[in-house]
Design an enzyme around this catalytic site. Structure first.
Site, PDB file in Angstrom:
ATOM      1  CG  ASP A 193      -4.723   5.089   0.309  1.00 18.14           C
ATOM      2  OD1 ASP A 193      -4.592   3.853   0.309  1.00 18.14           O
ATOM      3  OD2 ASP A 193      -3.785   5.875   0.518  1.00 18.14           O
ATOM      4  CG  ASP A 204      -1.196   9.078  -0.267  1.00 18.52           C
ATOM      5  OD1 ASP A 204      -0.023   9.172   0.100  1.00 18.52           O
ATOM      6  OD2 ASP A 204      -1.842   8.020  -0.186  1.00 18.52           O
ATOM      7  CG  ASP A 222      -4.238   5.632  -3.524  1.00 22.36           C
ATOM      8  OD1 ASP A 222      -4.645   4.492  -3.252  1.00 22.36           O
ATOM      9  OD2 ASP A 222      -3.573   6.328  -2.732  1.00 22.36           O
TER      10      ASP A 222
END
Length: 633
Positions: free
Chosen positions: A341, A524, A528
């Site tokens: 990410d 995080d 996600d």
């Protein structure tokens, strides 16, 4: 006179943290029984080593049998009723057989191992379920329903229907997915989309339930019922991915049915054949069968697998990485693609000033100082970054009067008799960041460019991960393509996917998995979590990670050190090599002892010595992974 500091905009994006794993576990009966069994085992062992009377430590071991073994025994009997065999039942039988010939320590050790592993699985499952439930609390319980005559009433957000309009005041969470029909404001969507800074939302723009409104007032027409909101879909995706995620089984689990059935059948044959065909007495045949079950029991096999993996988990934990189970540790080494990410993972999720462009006749410090003076009273992330940059340059903050926030635009105030306006723009391909314009009395005096701050260790971590897997790293982000491309260029990431919502991330991860890749995803945020659950291994950043991400992930990088990803993959691969070596040793010893017992008479003492010796050997070999060099090499 300097005006009072403007009220802080509510930005409580992080969900209230649920109880710790220990607190959660202690509420579960499986954990309480496992802890009781462990305590009783340790007490019994201590008394045995101290030379206490045998009846005393025997009683503690038997109590350990009862507390830790009744649930596996019940599960095994239920499986037997369904005409299947599992290792749980075999372990109970082996433990009882060990006790029947005086080896009560061996049986108690087996009981503790299986009770503990079962309890840990229950805790992880419960934590994920609790976190999915708490996700729905991100959406406000109530919303302000706007009627056609302009009056308002407070209603439950879950009762909102498409077509209805809600009023969203500054600082409030938006009560439902919808479209702005009146007003302009900045909306913090980071929890849902991963965008690093609040985005301007005006008439015709979509807004999402649970995101935080800025300083403006919005009228939103609801487009989806609460059950179909993005938040509800995220919760559903996490649950579905967790349930359907292919579980990487340990060796003993893969051969469970065959091994259990084989040992049971072989034990019965060892008991019956000597009596039926060779005229052996029942007592002699029973002793041979018990010895057979002891040497054939998978103690060494279990310890071939568990010590290397548990030692690896302990080593990783010492270096700030929590791996939730031995199954996870074993599977990490099979990673073929690492995906990251962006916001909060490769970047710190906080903007920083990267460029100041003064107009002719104006200095960079002047532009920054004026902007910082006005932004000092703003709670916007860009404003805080500008103030921080001015402080780093040692620029004093001038006195400001008439401060006002301009919803969706920026801030304005009077500095030294002049009206200073700081207008916040949007990221585009030319600036690869967010462009802020600074005006004095209406004239543009300069621009300030801000970008999401890259973690210092990100480029090296990406290179190390790609080097281990032999495949370019992948970037999955909800941020805009320009911001994503900048981060990819600075870190060396080869494949970029931007402007993704949570379902899009899941689709990309499952697509890679369907092609045979084993994906390790590092993220995080709440956005996600579904993809973390869908990946072969999900790793969450510990310091910034949302509760849902932390509970859904298989791995938690406690210190947010991205370099740990490559170290963890290497450690897992080394652990697998140790497991294979241990299994070879255990299988050899079992084969030798079983053959000896079948073709000759294996003395009980030698059987126990050989069995325990191999168990100790594989355990000590696995413990070598506790060394620092195992992590750093």
């Amino acid at each position: 006179m300097t005006p009072p500091r403007a009220p802080a905009v509510v930005q409580d994006r992080v969900l209230p943290r649920p109880p710790s794993v220990l607190a959660t576990g202690l509420k579960l009966p499986e954990v309480r029984w496992a802890l009781a069994a462990l305590v009783l085992f340790l007490l019994g062992w201590g008394l045995q080593l101290s030379g206490a009377p045998a009846p005393l430590w025997w009683s503690l071991y038997l109590a350990c049998y009862a507390t830790g073994g009744w649930e596996p025994a019940l599960a095994g009997l239920r499986a037997l009723r369904e005409k299947t065999l599992d290792v749980d039942l075999l372990m109970i039988v082996a433990a009882i057989a060990a006790a029947s010939i005086g080896q009560v320590f061996d049986g108690a050790l087996l009981i503790v191992i299986f009770a503990t592993s079962g309890a840990l699985e229950v805790v992880v499952t419960q934590r994920t379920a609790d976190s999915v439930d708490s996700l729905l609390n991100l959406a406000p319980e109530q919303a302000t329903l706007l009627h056609g005559d302009g009056t308002t009433t407070t209603v439950a957000s879950r009762e909102l229907e498409p077509g209805e309009r809600i009023l969203v005041r500054p600082g409030e969470r938006i009560g439902g997915d919808g479209t702005v029909v009146d007003g302009t404001s900045e909306v913090d969507q980071q929890a849902i989309t991963g965008e690093s800074v609040p985005v301007v939302r005006g008439v015709g723009d979509e807004v999402l339930s649970g995101t935080v409104n800025g300083t403006g007032t919005l009228t939103v027409q609801v487009t989806r019922p609460a059950s179909a909101s993005v938040i509800a879909r995220i919760a559903t995706l996490v649950e579905e991915a967790s349930e359907t995620k292919a579980r990487t089984q340990l060796f003993i689990e893969k051969v469970e049915q065959t091994y259990s059935f084989g040992v049971v059948v072989a034990t019965l044959l060892v008991l019956a054949v000597p009596m039926l065909f060779f005229g052996h007495a029942f007592e002699d045949a029973l002793l041979r069968a018990i010895v057979f079950m002891i040497v054939a029991s998978p103690c060494a096999v279990v310890l071939s697998t568990m010590p290397p993996l548990l030692a690896s988990i302990a080593n990783a934990g010492r270096h700030g990485v929590l791996v939730k189970s031995a199954t996870v540790m074993e599977g990490i080494g099979r990673t073929t693609v690492v995906a990251f990410d962006k916001t909060g993972t490769l970047t710190e999720g906080a903007p920083e000033v990267t460029d100041i462009g003064p107009m002719t006749g104006h200095g960079a410090d002047t532009v920054l100082a004026l902007a910082a003076a006005v932004e000092h009273y703003s709670e916007h992330p860009l404003g805080r970054a500008i103030v921080r940059a001015a402080a780093e340059r040692g620029l004093p903050l001038q006195e400001v009067t008439g401060f006002r926030a301009l919803p969706g635009l920026g801030v304005v105030g009077r500095v030294d008799g002049s009206t200073v306006t700081v207008e916040r723009g949007a990221a585009d391909s030319s600036t690869t960041g967010t462009l802020v314009q600074v005006r004095r009395d209406g004239s543009l005096i300069g621009t300030i460019t801000l970008t999401d701050r890259l973690r210092p260790d990100a480029p090296a971590a990406v290179r190390a991960a790609a080097g281990l897997t032999g495949a370019p790293a992948v970037l999955l982000t909800g941020d805009n393509p320009a911001a994503a491309a900048t981060v990819a260029e600075r870190t060396g990431i080869g494949t970029v996917h931007a402007s993704l919502l949570p379902p899009d991330k899941v689709a990309l991860v499952t697509g890679l998995e369907a092609r045979g890749e084993r994906v390790l995803l590092v993220g995080d945020g709440i956005n996600d979590a579904p993809a973390l659950a869908a990946a072969s291994t999900g790793a969450a950043m510990g310091r910034r990670g949302s509760d849902l991400a932390l509970d859904t992930a298989d791995v938690i990088i406690v210190r947010d050190e991205l370099g740990s990803v490559a170290n963890l993959v290497r450690l897992s691969r080394r652990a697998r090599r140790y497991v294979i070596a241990n299994l070879a040793v255990a299988a050899t010893v079992i084969t030798v002892l079983v053959t000896w017992d079948l073709v000759a008479t294996l003395p009980l003492a030698l059987a126990v010595a050989g069995h325990e010796g191999s168990t100790v050997l594989v355990a000590l070999n696995g413990a070598r992974l506790l060394r620092r060099s195992a992590w750093e090499a």
